[in-house]
Every structure is written in C-alpha cells, then in structure tokens.
Scaffold this motif. Structure first.
Motif, PDB file in Angstrom:
ATOM      1  N   UNK A 176       1.049  -0.743   0.143  1.00 28.04           N
ATOM      2  CA  UNK A 176      -0.169   0.005   0.234  1.00 28.04           C
ATOM      3  C   UNK A 176       1.109   0.746   0.121  1.00 28.04           C
ATOM      4  N   UNK A 177       0.099   2.049  -0.999  1.00 28.74           N
ATOM      5  CA  UNK A 177       1.619   3.478  -0.937  1.00 28.74           C
ATOM      6  C   UNK A 177       1.295   3.683   0.987  1.00 28.74           C
ATOM      7  N   UNK A 178       0.618   4.547   0.959  1.00 34.29           N
ATOM      8  CA  UNK A 178       0.655   5.420   2.438  1.00 34.29           C
ATOM      9  C   UNK A 178       2.362   4.352   3.178  1.00 34.29           C
ATOM     10  N   UNK A 179       1.908   3.120   3.223  1.00 28.54           N
ATOM     11  CA  UNK A 179       3.536   2.521   4.273  1.00 28.54           C
ATOM     12  C   UNK A 179       4.960   3.232   3.539  1.00 28.54           C
ATOM     13  N   UNK A 180       4.484   3.309   2.278  1.00 27.69           N
ATOM     14  CA  UNK A 180       6.038   3.817   1.786  1.00 27.69           C
ATOM     15  C   UNK A 180       6.288   5.346   1.708  1.00 27.69           C
ATOM     16  N   UNK A 181       5.291   6.051   1.353  1.00 33.12           N
ATOM     17  CA  UNK A 181       4.963   7.515   1.580  1.00 33.12           C
ATOM     18  C   UNK A 181       5.799   8.063   2.365  1.00 33.12           C
ATOM     19  N   UNK A 182       4.302   6.976   4.334  1.00 30.13           N
ATOM     20  CA  UNK A 182       5.104   7.696   5.599  1.00 30.13           C
ATOM     21  C   UNK A 182       6.720   7.367   5.471  1.00 30.13           C
ATOM     22  N   UNK A 183       6.933   6.285   5.104  1.00 30.38           N
ATOM     23  CA  UNK A 183       8.729   6.415   5.163  1.00 30.38           C
ATOM     24  C   UNK A 183       9.814   7.734   4.583  1.00 30.38           C
ATOM     25  N   UNK A 184       8.470   7.459   3.620  1.00 28.30           N
ATOM     26  CA  UNK A 184       9.756   8.436   3.014  1.00 28.30           C
ATOM     27  C   UNK A 184       9.879   9.813   3.319  1.00 28.30           C
ATOM     28  N   UNK A 185       8.729  10.372   3.498  1.00 29.30           N
ATOM     29  CA  UNK A 185       8.435  11.409   4.051  1.00 29.30           C
ATOM     30  C   UNK A 185       9.656  12.042   5.083  1.00 29.30           C
ATOM     31  N   UNK A 186       9.805  10.981   5.676  1.00 34.96           N
ATOM     32  CA  UNK A 186      10.282  11.227   6.943  1.00 34.96           C
ATOM     33  C   UNK A 186      12.058  11.721   6.923  1.00 34.96           C
ATOM     34  N   UNK A 187      12.613  11.062   5.070  1.00 31.46           N
ATOM     35  CA  UNK A 187      14.175  11.836   5.036  1.00 31.46           C
ATOM     36  C   UNK A 187      13.443  13.278   4.487  1.00 31.46           C
ATOM     37  N   UNK A 188      14.628  13.672   5.262  1.00 36.54           N
ATOM     38  CA  UNK A 188      14.548  15.461   5.363  1.00 36.54           C
ATOM     39  C   UNK A 188      15.006  16.043   4.152  1.00 36.54           C
ATOM     40  N   UNK A 189      15.683  15.416   2.512  1.00 34.54           N
ATOM     41  CA  UNK A 189      15.259  16.258   1.671  1.00 34.54           C
ATOM     42  C   UNK A 189      13.942  15.683   0.950  1.00 34.54           C
ATOM     43  N   UNK A 190      13.411  15.076   1.742  1.00 31.19           N
ATOM     44  CA  UNK A 190      11.967  15.070   0.654  1.00 31.19           C
ATOM     45  C   UNK A 190      10.863  16.000   1.539  1.00 31.19           C
ATOM     46  N   UNK A 191      10.232  16.672   0.889  1.00 26.99           N
ATOM     47  CA  UNK A 191       9.057  17.086   1.455  1.00 26.99           C
ATOM     48  C   UNK A 191       7.547  16.057   0.937  1.00 26.99           C
ATOM     49  N   UNK A 192       7.250  16.001  -0.058  1.00 27.01           N
ATOM     50  CA  UNK A 192       6.221  15.017  -0.300  1.00 27.01           C
ATOM     51  C   UNK A 192       6.732  13.896  -1.313  1.00 27.01           C
ATOM     52  N   UNK A 193       5.979  12.770  -0.713  1.00 27.54           N
ATOM     53  CA  UNK A 193       6.184  11.626  -2.101  1.00 27.54           C
ATOM     54  C   UNK A 193       4.728  10.944  -2.193  1.00 27.54           C
ATOM     55  N   UNK A 201      17.969  20.270  -0.619  1.00 24.09           N
ATOM     56  CA  UNK A 201      18.191  19.988   0.020  1.00 24.09           C
ATOM     57  C   UNK A 201      17.946  18.009  -0.762  1.00 24.09           C
ATOM     58  N   UNK A 202      18.588  18.585  -2.194  1.00 24.14           N
ATOM     59  CA  UNK A 202      17.499  17.505  -2.662  1.00 24.14           C
ATOM     60  C   UNK A 202      18.853  16.270  -2.910  1.00 24.14           C
ATOM     61  N   UNK A 203      17.814  14.961  -2.400  1.00 28.74           N
ATOM     62  CA  UNK A 203      18.016  13.645  -2.472  1.00 28.74           C
ATOM     63  C   UNK A 203      18.733  13.027  -3.955  1.00 28.74           C
ATOM     64  N   UNK A 204      19.636  11.682  -3.646  1.00 29.01           N
ATOM     65  CA  UNK A 204      19.790  11.640  -5.016  1.00 29.01           C
ATOM     66  C   UNK A 204      18.803  10.046  -4.803  1.00 29.01           C
ATOM     67  N   UNK A 205      18.190   9.058  -5.879  1.00 26.99           N
ATOM     68  CA  UNK A 205      17.890   7.901  -6.259  1.00 26.99           C
ATOM     69  C   UNK A 205      18.633   7.792  -4.971  1.00 26.99           C
ATOM     70  N   UNK A 206      19.585   6.859  -4.670  1.00 22.98           N
ATOM     71  CA  UNK A 206      20.298   6.015  -4.430  1.00 22.98           C
ATOM     72  C   UNK A 206      20.459   6.339  -2.437  1.00 22.98           C
ATOM     73  N   UNK A 207      20.811   8.156  -2.324  1.00 24.26           N
ATOM     74  CA  UNK A 207      19.984   8.458  -1.245  1.00 24.26           C
ATOM     75  C   UNK A 207      19.027   7.576  -0.597  1.00 24.26           C
TER      76      UNK A 207
END
Length: 531
Positions: A434-451, A475-481
């Motif tokens: 489910x997208x929400x689980x991944x979105x919640x994890x991604x948005x904890x990254x300091x370089x991600x405003x929204x996912x 603060x743009x992260x890379x895909x690798x980051x």
C-alpha cells in the motif's frame, strides 16, 4: 447477484473428509487412519502424520506451560519447514493463534506486528536473530530459538506427546496474518478454522474438480507460509491426508529438482514463479511428468506466459482469486477455461458454489451485470475481524460481504472480471503493497517534502513500485540516497523500483492528491489497470 451456478466437471475420485472441521480434527484423524503416510517432506527430512501429531502435541503442551491462555497470540519468524507445521498444529491444539511473520520484513516492521498482536511467545529461527537484536521495542517475554533443521524439539523435551484433548470449534481463531495497511501500518487479519475448510467443502459438495486432492498426491507449497495462499494450500493438503513438499524459500532450480525428484503432482505458486522456472537453463518437459495441476494466484497470468507454461509443464492450470480477508480463494478460473486467446482468460474466475459475488457503486447500491463497481464477496471462509480494529472491520466486512477494494464486473455467466483497484494497492509478485506505508517512510527523509507512490506494470513481477518525490529546496536527495534511507525501514519488495522528481503533487480543488493522474500515465495503453 448472489450465488451463480458453477461450471465444471464432476468427479468422484477426490479425497474429502467432511467430518474434519478444524485443524485439530485433521491431525487426530490422519494420525489414527494413515499414521505412516508422509505428511511433510523438507530437504532430506520427512515427517509422518503420526509424528506430526505427536510433535505438535508436545508443542501444544509446552505453549500451555508458558501460561498462554486460549486466544493468546504466538508469533513465528522463520522460513518454511516441517517444524513450522508442528507449530501451526501445536497452536491449534492449544487454542492459541499463530502469527506468522514475513521474514523479509525489517526490524521496525517486525516490531509493529509483535506489539500489535501482543505476542508473548515468539518462535525464532537462528537466521533471523539479528532482526530480534535490532527491534526498537522489547522482544516477547518468551523467545524460542530454532536452529535450522531442528525445530522446537529441545524446547518441548519433557512435555508429553499425548493429545491435549482440547476441542476448538470451526469459529475458533487459529491464525492472524498481517497485510499492508491503507494508512501505513499492517493490519492483523484473524482467520478461524473454518477458513481452511469452506472451499474444500464447496467443491466436494458440487462434485467439481477445479482444485482437487487425490490419494498419493505430493503437493509443492511455493508460496510462503506467512502468506494466506501458502498457509491455505498447505492446510488443504493436510486436510486431504496427502504429502506437503515444503521449501525453505522458493528458488526456481530447487523447485524444478523437487518436482522431478519427489514426483510432485500438484503445486501452488504465483505467476512470477512460473516465469522463473521457465527461465532456468536446461529445464525441459521431462522434469514435470508427474505434475498434474498447477494452482496459481496473486496476479493474473499473461497469455504468453500461459502458452509457455502449458508447453513446458503439461499440466492443468487453475487460477484462484481472493484476499486474506476472504480466507484466501473465493473465485476460481477452472482448468477448462485456460484456453489461450479465449475472452475468459481475462477473468479472475467464477465463485465457488455457495460463495456469492456482487458489484456495488460508491453508495453501496448493487449494480447490474456488466457494470463496473467494487467487487464484494460473501464466503463462509471470511475473516473474523481485523485484530483490535473494529472500525476497519466494519468497513470491510459488511453483513457477511467482504468489500475487496477491487473494481470490476460480473458477466452473464457469473464470471468475475477485475478492471482496476479502488484502494490503491500495488501487487508485487503476489504481495499487496500500500502506498501510504512507503510514503510515510519516504517523508521522514529530510530531503523529501512530499512523496506519492503508484504502481506501474512490470513484466516479471506483475507490478512495481514507482515513487514521485517533491524534494526540499536546496536539499535534493539522489535516488541512491533514498534507497539507502528506506532499505532498513521497509521490506525489499516494498522498495521503489524507480524515483521520479517532480515540482509539485497534482491536487484537486479540495486539496486531495490526484494519484490517478500520476498512475494512469503507466496504464493508458492497457485494457485493464491491473497486471
């Protein structure tokens, strides 16, 4: 639309023991009537029904000795083996509830399941000891360590192998399986004993051979036991009194060798597993001469894959469709309908006898034949509840009908066709993500405003996870980051296959994310928005 008539071929030579209504009945009956028949074979080890009964009795007594009362949750973190089934039947006999945990999950994900289920007892294979060490919360009160190939024998030593003589009913909970959640946290689906008997009885009552069990069968369980498909398939074969061929984890070369060397007659897999076996060097039809039927589910099979599979495996194919919430399969596309190029190959299948299907609109009103809406299924195998989530239970289980979250229609002959998903689930090799689980994890990254996460077609796995990311300015992260950030937070099958950076997330005037506007770009050329 209720219960349609069921197509198929009647057969009278199938194994069916209608007097068995719980897994406890199953263990007792076959230990008494076919004690020397092999119940499970795993690697170079074999376990008879008599020994499975005795060893699971010891497990049951040992569980009760910890103070676990009926209804207590017992977790298992490990791969499949004969010992997994000793624990399954031990839980059934102690009237506790088995909570099998996906061994691909990360420590935080495992921690959530342990905490949510309230498991005070955990069976843990040594291979996954490091996961326990990394738990962000306290481990269960009792942890039973299992060395590979040895099982719980050391822990149960000294406990009697006599029958505990408890008698659960068909409505007694026996398993709690966790599915990814629409809000980001997995939900525990509670299944009773009846979930593992209802479809068997429906098929036998109608004399249908869509899926059948025969004397001498050896059944390969290709789907993991923490997944409802793997657990359901194994129990069906135990209920019939035939042999389960258990793999520690699916590997195509090992599966081919097992089918050939053990004389496997039936198998339950996801289509991605068929594709992997087809791709193995040196594989040939002679490897599968004993195989008579392949049951598959988790995702549809493409016409090209079906044609290749028919040529290589030379067996019948039966597609099953359902959810953990429906107790696994509720709909089946029978072998007779597996004709390359036939329109019915686009169907999920036909409900089993006694199982109802209907299609509803957004207001809950039933729609006519051919109209697209949400598929709902009424099956006696349906879940008891979502554990400790009465509100979510009431949304999904309504007056005996499971609301699937899949959009589709039913044709004039009662066949169910899936066209799209309502709840935004992504199906990766048979696993709901489910997208929400991944979105919640991604948005904890300091370089991600929204996912925003969507599913895109994938030739091998059915679907893949695609991430749209709005970066924080400067603060743009890379895909690798982002990959490195997620790898310890999410199981590998949930990780995005691709990251796409965008300036802003599309929204409607009320501020709701237009997820479909992002997703549809991958599906515009498809005749249905599932793969």
């Amino acid at each position: 639309m209720g219960e349609p008539s069921a197509p198929g071929t009647p057969r009278g030579d199938r194994l069916h023991h209608p007097q068995l209504t719980t897994l406890v009945d199953t263990a007792r009956f076959h230990a008494a009537h076919s004690p020397q028949v092999t119940a499970v074979v795993c690697e170079d080890r074999a376990l008879t029904y008599a020994r499975l009964h005795r060893e699971s009795n010891r497990v049951a007594h040992a569980i009760r000795a910890t103070g676990a009362a009926p209804g207590a949750r017992v977790a298992y973190l490990g791969k499949e083996s004969e010992h997994y089934y000793e624990i399954l039947f031990g839980c059934a006999k102690s009237e506790t509830v088995l909570v099998p945990i996906n061994w691909r999950l990360t420590a935080p994900e495992v921690s959530h399941i342990l905490q949510d289920s309230g498991s005070d007892l955990l069976f843990l294979e040594d291979e996954f000891g490091p996961v326990l060490d990394r738990l962000p919360t306290a481990p269960p009160k009792t942890v039973v360590r299992l060395a590979e190939g040895t099982g719980p024998a050391a822990w149960t030593a000294g406990h009697p192998d006599t029958d505990p003589a408890l008698s659960p009913t068909p409505d007694t909970p026996v398993a709690q399986l966790y599915t990814s959640g629409t809000t980001g946290l997995p939900k525990g689906v509670v299944l009773a004993h009846r979930s593992f008997f209802a479809v068997r009885d429906a098929l036998a009552g109608a004399g249908l051979d869509w899926i059948d069990w025969r004397a001498g069968d050896i059944a390969l369980v290709g789907i993991p036991g923490f997944h409802v498909g793997g657990l359901w398939w194994a129990t069906q074969n135990f209920n019939a009194g035939v042999t389960v061929a258990s793999m520690r984890a699916f590997a195509p070369r090992e599966a081919i060798d097992l089918i050939r060397d053990k004389g496997v007659t039936t198998a339950c897999v996801v289509p991605a597993m068929l594709r992997m076996m087809l791709g193995e060097p040196g594989v040939e039809p002679d490897d599968f001469t004993t195989l008579r039927k392949i049951v598959y589910g988790g995702s549809p099979i493409s016409e090209a894959l079906l044609e290749e599979s028919l040529a290589l495996f030379g067996s019948e194919f039966a597609q099953i469709y359902g959810l953990t919430e429906t107790g696994n399969t509720a709909v089946c596309l029978p072998p007779a309908d597996h004709i390359p190029g036939h329109p019915r190959m686009k169907a999920a299948g036909h409900p089993y006898p006694g199982i109802g299907s209907k299609v509803i609109d957004g207001e809950g009103k039933e729609l006519p034949t051919g109209a697209v809406g949400e598929i709902c299924l009424a099956t006696p195998a349906h879940m008891v509840e979502y554990w400790a989530l009465p509100g979510k239970t009431a949304e999904t289980l309504v007056d005996g009908w499971i609301h699937t979250g899949d959009a589709g229609y039913v044709d004039d002959d009662g066949y169910v066709f899936i066209q799209d998903r309502i709840k935004d689930a992504i199906l990766v090799a048979g696993e709901n993500v489910y997208p929400a689980e991944i979105e919640n994890a991604l948005e904890r990254h300091p370089g991600v405003a929204e996912a925003v996460i969507v599913g895109a077609p994938d030739e091998r796995w059915g679907e893949k996870v695609h991430a749209f990311v709005v970066p924080v300015a400067g603060r743009e992260p890379s895909p690798r980051d982002l990959h490195r950030f997620l790898v310890d937070r999410l199981a590998a099958f949930k990780l995005p296959a691709a990251y796409e950076f965008i300036a802003h997330v599309p929204r409607n005037p009320s501020g709701k994310i237009l997820r479909r506007a992002l997703r549809d770009r991958f599906w515009n050329d498809a005749d249905r928005k599932v793969n």
